[in-house]
Write a protein that holds these residues in place. Sequence first.
Motif, PDB file in Angstrom:
ATOM      1  N   ASN A  25      -0.529  20.169  13.115  1.00 59.78           N
ATOM      2  CA  ASN A  25      -0.013  20.210  11.675  1.00 59.78           C
ATOM      3  C   ASN A  25       0.720  21.516  11.278  1.00 59.78           C
ATOM      4  O   ASN A  25       1.615  21.336  10.651  1.00 59.78           O
ATOM      5  CB  ASN A  25      -1.232  20.159  10.775  1.00 59.78           C
ATOM      6  N   HIS A  26       0.351  22.516  11.932  1.00 59.36           N
ATOM      7  CA  HIS A  26       1.260  23.674  11.691  1.00 59.36           C
ATOM      8  C   HIS A  26       2.431  23.491  12.464  1.00 59.36           C
ATOM      9  O   HIS A  26       3.388  23.966  11.743  1.00 59.36           O
ATOM     10  CB  HIS A  26       0.431  25.011  12.529  1.00 59.36           C
ATOM     11  N   ALA A  27       2.614  23.167  13.566  1.00 60.66           N
ATOM     12  CA  ALA A  27       3.856  22.883  14.583  1.00 60.66           C
ATOM     13  C   ALA A  27       4.628  21.760  13.726  1.00 60.66           C
ATOM     14  O   ALA A  27       5.874  22.204  13.524  1.00 60.66           O
ATOM     15  CB  ALA A  27       3.359  22.572  15.798  1.00 60.66           C
ATOM     16  N   TYR A  28       3.986  20.960  13.289  1.00 58.18           N
ATOM     17  CA  TYR A  28       4.927  19.836  12.476  1.00 58.18           C
ATOM     18  C   TYR A  28       5.326  20.486  11.176  1.00 58.18           C
ATOM     19  O   TYR A  28       6.533  20.423  10.524  1.00 58.18           O
ATOM     20  CB  TYR A  28       4.044  18.798  12.022  1.00 58.18           C
ATOM     21  N   ASN A  29       4.735  21.068  10.594  1.00 55.48           N
ATOM     22  CA  ASN A  29       5.120  21.714   9.151  1.00 55.48           C
ATOM     23  C   ASN A  29       6.057  22.573   9.135  1.00 55.48           C
ATOM     24  O   ASN A  29       6.926  22.629   8.461  1.00 55.48           O
ATOM     25  CB  ASN A  29       3.794  22.569   8.241  1.00 55.48           C
ATOM     26  N   VAL A  30       5.942  23.756  10.194  1.00 55.63           N
ATOM     27  CA  VAL A  30       6.943  24.819  10.495  1.00 55.63           C
ATOM     28  C   VAL A  30       8.394  24.236  10.939  1.00 55.63           C
ATOM     29  O   VAL A  30       9.270  24.313  10.475  1.00 55.63           O
ATOM     30  CB  VAL A  30       6.597  25.620  11.532  1.00 55.63           C
ATOM     31  N   GLY A  31       8.299  23.210  11.973  1.00 61.01           N
ATOM     32  CA  GLY A  31       9.184  22.308  12.239  1.00 61.01           C
ATOM     33  C   GLY A  31      10.064  21.645  11.127  1.00 61.01           C
ATOM     34  O   GLY A  31      11.229  21.635  11.057  1.00 61.01           O
ATOM     35  N   VAL A  32       9.301  21.031  10.132  1.00 60.03           N
ATOM     36  CA  VAL A  32      10.163  20.579   8.934  1.00 60.03           C
ATOM     37  C   VAL A  32      10.776  21.379   8.314  1.00 60.03           C
ATOM     38  O   VAL A  32      11.933  20.953   7.837  1.00 60.03           O
ATOM     39  CB  VAL A  32       9.032  19.922   8.087  1.00 60.03           C
ATOM     40  N   LEU A  33      10.209  22.715   8.178  1.00 62.48           N
ATOM     41  CA  LEU A  33      10.792  23.652   7.355  1.00 62.48           C
ATOM     42  C   LEU A  33      12.260  24.109   7.901  1.00 62.48           C
ATOM     43  O   LEU A  33      13.075  24.326   7.189  1.00 62.48           O
ATOM     44  CB  LEU A  33      10.104  25.094   7.284  1.00 62.48           C
ATOM     45  N   PHE A  34      12.332  24.191   9.321  1.00 58.49           N
ATOM     46  CA  PHE A  34      13.333  24.605   9.896  1.00 58.49           C
ATOM     47  C   PHE A  34      14.483  23.640  10.441  1.00 58.49           C
ATOM     48  O   PHE A  34      15.608  23.829  10.686  1.00 58.49           O
ATOM     49  CB  PHE A  34      13.067  25.709  11.176  1.00 58.49           C
ATOM     50  N   ARG A  35      13.932  22.401  10.748  1.00 58.09           N
ATOM     51  CA  ARG A  35      14.524  21.221  11.460  1.00 58.09           C
ATOM     52  C   ARG A  35      14.512  20.043  10.628  1.00 58.09           C
ATOM     53  O   ARG A  35      15.320  19.123  11.195  1.00 58.09           O
ATOM     54  CB  ARG A  35      14.117  21.180  12.841  1.00 58.09           C
ATOM     55  N   GLY A  36      13.655  19.910   9.724  1.00 57.10           N
ATOM     56  CA  GLY A  36      13.519  18.495   8.946  1.00 57.10           C
ATOM     57  C   GLY A  36      12.410  17.771   9.813  1.00 57.10           C
ATOM     58  O   GLY A  36      12.238  17.839  10.882  1.00 57.10           O
ATOM     59  N   PRO A  37      12.143  16.799   9.051  1.00 52.68           N
ATOM     60  CA  PRO A  37      11.019  15.895   9.722  1.00 52.68           C
ATOM     61  C   PRO A  37      11.567  15.106  10.910  1.00 52.68           C
ATOM     62  O   PRO A  37      10.708  14.564  11.710  1.00 52.68           O
ATOM     63  CB  PRO A  37      10.892  14.801   8.412  1.00 52.68           C
ATOM     64  N   GLN A  38      12.733  14.601  11.038  1.00 50.94           N
ATOM     65  CA  GLN A  38      13.116  13.743  12.072  1.00 50.94           C
ATOM     66  C   GLN A  38      13.083  14.505  13.411  1.00 50.94           C
ATOM     67  O   GLN A  38      12.597  14.262  14.563  1.00 50.94           O
ATOM     68  CB  GLN A  38      14.415  13.369  11.987  1.00 50.94           C
ATOM     69  N   ASN A  39      13.186  16.018  13.311  1.00 49.53           N
ATOM     70  CA  ASN A  39      13.168  16.720  14.518  1.00 49.53           C
ATOM     71  C   ASN A  39      12.005  17.928  14.407  1.00 49.53           C
ATOM     72  O   ASN A  39      12.180  19.026  15.154  1.00 49.53           O
ATOM     73  CB  ASN A  39      14.533  17.539  14.823  1.00 49.53           C
TER      74      ASN A  39
END
Length: 434
Positions: free
Chosen positions: A142-156
Amino acid sequence: MAPLKSWLQINAKSHFSLHNIPFGIISTPDTPEPHAAVAIGEYALDLQVFSQQNGFSALSIIQPHQKVFSEPTLNAFAALGRPIHRVVREYLQSVFLDNGPFPDVLEKNEQLRKAALLPLKDCKMHLPMFIHDYTDFYAGLNHAYNVGVLFRGPQNALQPNYKHLPVGYHGRASSVVVSSTPIRRPNGQILTNLAAEKKEPVFSECKKLDIELELGCFVCKPSQLGEPVRIEDAPEHLFGVVLLNDWSARDIQAWEYVPLGPFNAKNFGTTISAWVVLMDALEPFANAGMANDTELLPYLDEKDRKSNYAIDLSVSLTTSSGKTTNIGKTSAKNLLFSFPQMLAHHTIGGCPFNVGDLLGSGTISGESKNEKGCLLEQTDNGKTEITLEGGEKRKFLENGDTVTLTGVCGSEEGALVGFGDCVGRIDPAVQLSF
């Protein structure tokens, strides 16, 4: 589980119940040299005194090794292996058990009780292990996904490798400190204008200092250069678990991490709790962890073995005004990979391990907003604020803030297995001039 009853008075809400028996390193005014102990209720059983005064008289298997309890770290005890850890812990449980088999060892031995059973408040805690090496993983999905959304958007949000292997990087073992050690705000290079076409950093103290709610796991069995640890053997290499706060300088990291990952943004301090909860104490709370919808390569496949743990985790923030706010609760079940999988992957290329090496889980977050394990997630990288008791607000940590991590397994009073607190206070940065 049904609580074990002790002849020693133990608060039913204590995280150091008879079901636990965590190991640590203490010193006292009478014995200033660090040495081994276990926590039980509001007391520490001084294992150096206990062993020197025949406390292990009924456990022959440990008698040739009793000098390990006079060592300044737990490394020598850990190196004896999990079968020895198991019988020592079970023996100590039986010594404290009401109507147990060994009442003469401690319960009826007033002299030894006075010498070896010490109030925890009178004990100074030390780093429990000498840490040769430290690796921090990124296993909180969940953390990896949330941080990824912040910097790369939900698709990536997640990199293509994320569900195939436990992603990690080498941390700095020399800056791992025991709970209650102050953490100094780091200095470094940061970008003040992210939108500028030409990226020009400035030298500054960190403006985005953050926490990371993690678990740490110590290794007790070494491996040799060039020889991987097989996934089925990995549990026997693991000693015990602590709470871990891998402090993070988000603005320094944003500038430095490409292309090789975290460096100065993470190496200024990592705080761990003082008491090591042995793997056997955690076994009743074994859990499968998060489901992985990706088929793993065989060297990481644990099949049906449960190697994660149902540990309830909490983070609180106390400001310099003295007001405390709980800012997050989550569960260690929110890990995609287990510590055995981390060890198996870390050694698959032949990397050797030493007794005392430390594995960090990575930040553990749940799905809801109040289950976030860091401020980066809670504030959307500083775009919003959280409100604390008394009306103060935070985007990231301020000087004087104290962060406390807690963790406990179970809900049955009298049978709780917890870790004690993992505490760190932020001190101001060193003032430098050039």
